[in-house]
Design an enzyme around this catalytic site. Structure first.
Site, mmCIF file in Angstrom:
data_model
loop_
_atom_site.group_PDB
_atom_site.id
_atom_site.type_symbol
_atom_site.label_atom_id
_atom_site.label_comp_id
_atom_site.label_asym_id
_atom_site.label_seq_id
_atom_site.Cartn_x
_atom_site.Cartn_y
_atom_site.Cartn_z
ATOM 1 N N GLU A 206 11.654 -7.345 45.507
ATOM 2 C CA GLU A 206 13.044 -6.893 45.463
ATOM 3 C C GLU A 206 13.267 -5.654 46.314
ATOM 4 O O GLU A 206 14.246 -4.939 46.132
ATOM 5 C CB GLU A 206 13.471 -6.640 44.018
ATOM 6 C CG GLU A 206 13.385 -7.902 43.186
ATOM 7 C CD GLU A 206 14.183 -7.840 41.898
ATOM 8 O OE1 GLU A 206 14.718 -6.771 41.563
ATOM 9 O OE2 GLU A 206 14.268 -8.878 41.248
ATOM 10 N N LYS A 340 23.166 -12.782 34.406
ATOM 11 C CA LYS A 340 22.770 -13.408 35.675
ATOM 12 C C LYS A 340 23.398 -14.797 35.718
ATOM 13 O O LYS A 340 22.988 -15.684 34.957
ATOM 14 C CB LYS A 340 21.256 -13.573 35.733
ATOM 15 C CG LYS A 340 20.445 -12.284 35.761
ATOM 16 C CD LYS A 340 18.994 -12.623 35.409
ATOM 17 C CE LYS A 340 18.020 -11.523 35.776
ATOM 18 N NZ LYS A 340 16.687 -11.793 35.188
HETATM 19 C C1 2PG Z 1 14.669 -9.637 36.074
HETATM 20 C C2 2PG Z 1 14.938 -10.129 37.479
HETATM 21 C C3 2PG Z 1 15.446 -9.028 38.367
HETATM 22 P P1 2PG Z 1 13.798 -12.300 38.297
HETATM 23 O O1 2PG Z 1 13.652 -9.949 35.458
HETATM 24 O O2 2PG Z 1 15.528 -8.974 35.514
HETATM 25 O O3 2PG Z 1 14.575 -7.917 38.396
HETATM 26 O O4 2PG Z 1 13.802 -10.734 38.039
HETATM 27 O O5 2PG Z 1 14.941 -12.615 39.141
HETATM 28 O O6 2PG Z 1 12.458 -12.579 38.944
HETATM 29 O O7 2PG Z 1 13.899 -12.935 36.941
HETATM 30 MG MG MG Z 2 14.482 -8.801 33.579
#
Ligand code: 2PG
Ligand code: MG
Length: 431
Positions: A206, A340
């Site tokens: 990231e 998300k």
């Molecule tokens: C999380 C995300 C962003 P990933 O765990 O919050 O840092 O990671 O997209 O790999 O789930």
């Molecule tokens: Mg997370």
């Protein structure tokens, strides 16, 4: 009517890890165009909607031909002629068309790119910015307070540290641009200090520095030094935020840590006690996924023990799902939801999750994924829906900077300018 879908097409584009992903482009009868790209996670909650991949050997099994096929043969024919302003109806059609509880038939990647493209097309067709379209007639939030990664670890840096994200939050910054200015200095000093100490190994998934620390706490100590070197007061101006991503550390209340002194296998209480010691020692205001998704009782016990001054963020445990957020909130597991869009699949369901969090008295952080692109939809979503914080990884790499830079542009458009959410930015205060 100029807002009907005339054409909807998917295309394969590439994400920040060099993997294929799905872009959807919609053209309306009035020639307005909306486009959006699905992101992808590395440390995913088991309850997330399914990111549909082809498997096999091409591109490591990550190809998205099946998702694109579903878009071409089922989603496009179904949505053609629909009014892009009717997001809820379109999202409901998508969910019904998929027909599975986890979106595994058409893929949440296909669905989220379509759903977000619909919103973009509606904004374009009606001649308003996306944040304004998303807010509808409701109030528009200020720009969100950035949560920015300085070191990567866990699944984002080959397990180099046990903890996945070491981040900073410019809690004392007067506005969005200043929050970025301060973070830029912390990020720069952190890189310099690490290089001087021989601990710098490049850049993690990231965009945060890829550290060669032996112990997790070395990262915290260096973060503190970087904040001070940047001329910021730790805790008051610049605070620390962590994403432990504990589901990657163990299951069933047994956790394995590689960058701690013995004992390296800890039970839920032992793990919680470790984080509580860190909370006492370091200016940490936010801690995400401190316990695994299958350990909700310990998650709740930790939330109580951490006290109201700490933001305890649930990610894998709630996966942007309104029902799971309600359950976690009722159990007291966390006090803030990570949001998300691709974890659930459609914008209307994301909206429901945001509502469920608000009704439970939880705060919300809208978040990018480790696999990202130039798509900036989430910045508009934070503003349009009034989410007070934004997490998009580090202060490096185009796919991250695209989001921060979009925030700077919005500061010139928004009625609130560059102002950040009103104090107290952490509703439960700092104890
Ligand atoms: C999380 C995300 C962003 P990933 O765990 O919050 O840092 O990671 O997209 O790999 O789930
Ligand atoms: Mg997370």
């Amino acid at each position: 009517m100029k807002t009907a879908i005339a054409e909807l097409r998917g295309r394969r584009v590439w994400d920040s890890r060099g993997r294929p992903t799905v872009e959807v482009e919609i053209r309306t009868t009035g020639d307005a165009v909306g486009r959006a790209i699905a992101p992808a996670g590395a440390s995913t909650g088991s309850g997330e909607a399914v990111d549909l991949r082809d498997g096999g050997s091409t591109f490591g099994g990550y190809d998205v031909r099946r998702a694109l096929y579903g878009i071409a043969t089922e989603i496009a024919p179904l949505l053609r002629g629909r009014d892009v302003r009717d997001q809820r109806a379109i999202d409901a059609l998508l969910v019904t068309l998929d027909g599975t509880p986890d979106k595994s038939r058409l893929g949440a990647n296909a669905l989220v790119a379509t759903s977000m493209a619909v919103a973009h097309a509606a904004a374009a067709a009606t001649g308003v910015p996306l944040w304004r379209h998303l807010a509808g007639d409701g109030p528009v939030g200020p720009l969100p307070l950035p949560e920015i990664q300085i070191f990567g670890g866990g699944a984002h840096a080959g397990g180099r540290l046990d903890v996945q994200d070491f981040m900073v939050i410019a809690v004392g910054a007067p506005d969005f641009a200043t929050a970025l200015d301060w973070t830029a200095e912390v990020h720069r000093h952190a890189g310099r200090l690490m290089a001087e100490a021989g601990r710098l190994c490049g850049v993690a998934d990231e965009g945060g520095w890829w550290p060669a620390f032996d112990r997790n706490e070395e990262a915290l100590e260096m973060l503190l030094r970087a904040i001070e070197a940047a001329g910021r007061l730790p805790g008051e101006e610049m605070a620390i935020a962590l994403d432990i991503a504990a589901s990657t550390l163990g299951r069933c209340g047994r956790y394995h840590l590689r960058r701690e002194a013995e004992p390296r296998e800890l039970d839920s209480d032992g793990l919680a006690a470790l984080w509580l010691r860190w909370l006492e020692r370091y200016p940490i205001v936010s801690i995400e996924d401190p316990l695994a998704e299958d350990d909700p009782a310990a998650f709740a016990a930790f939330t109580r023990a951490a006290g109201p001054g700490v933001q305890v963020v649930a990610d894998d445990l709630v996966v942007t799902d309104a029902a799971r957020i309600r359950r976690a909130a009722a159990a007291g597991a966390g006090n803030t939801a990570l949001i998300k869009p691709n974890q659930i699949g459609t914008l209307s369901e994301v909206r429901e999750a945001v509502r469920a969090a608000g009704e439970a008295g939880w705060a919300g952080i809208v978040s990018a994924r480790s696999g990202e692109t130039e798509d900036v939809t989430i910045v508009h979503l934070a503003v349009g829906w009034g989410l007070p914080q934004l997490k998009v990884g580090s202060f490096a790499r185009g796919e991250r900077m695209a989001k921060w830079n979009e925030g700077l542009r919005l500061a010139e458009e928004l009625p609130s300018g560059g102002a950040l959410p009103p104090a107290p930015r952490f509703p439960w205060g700092r104890g």
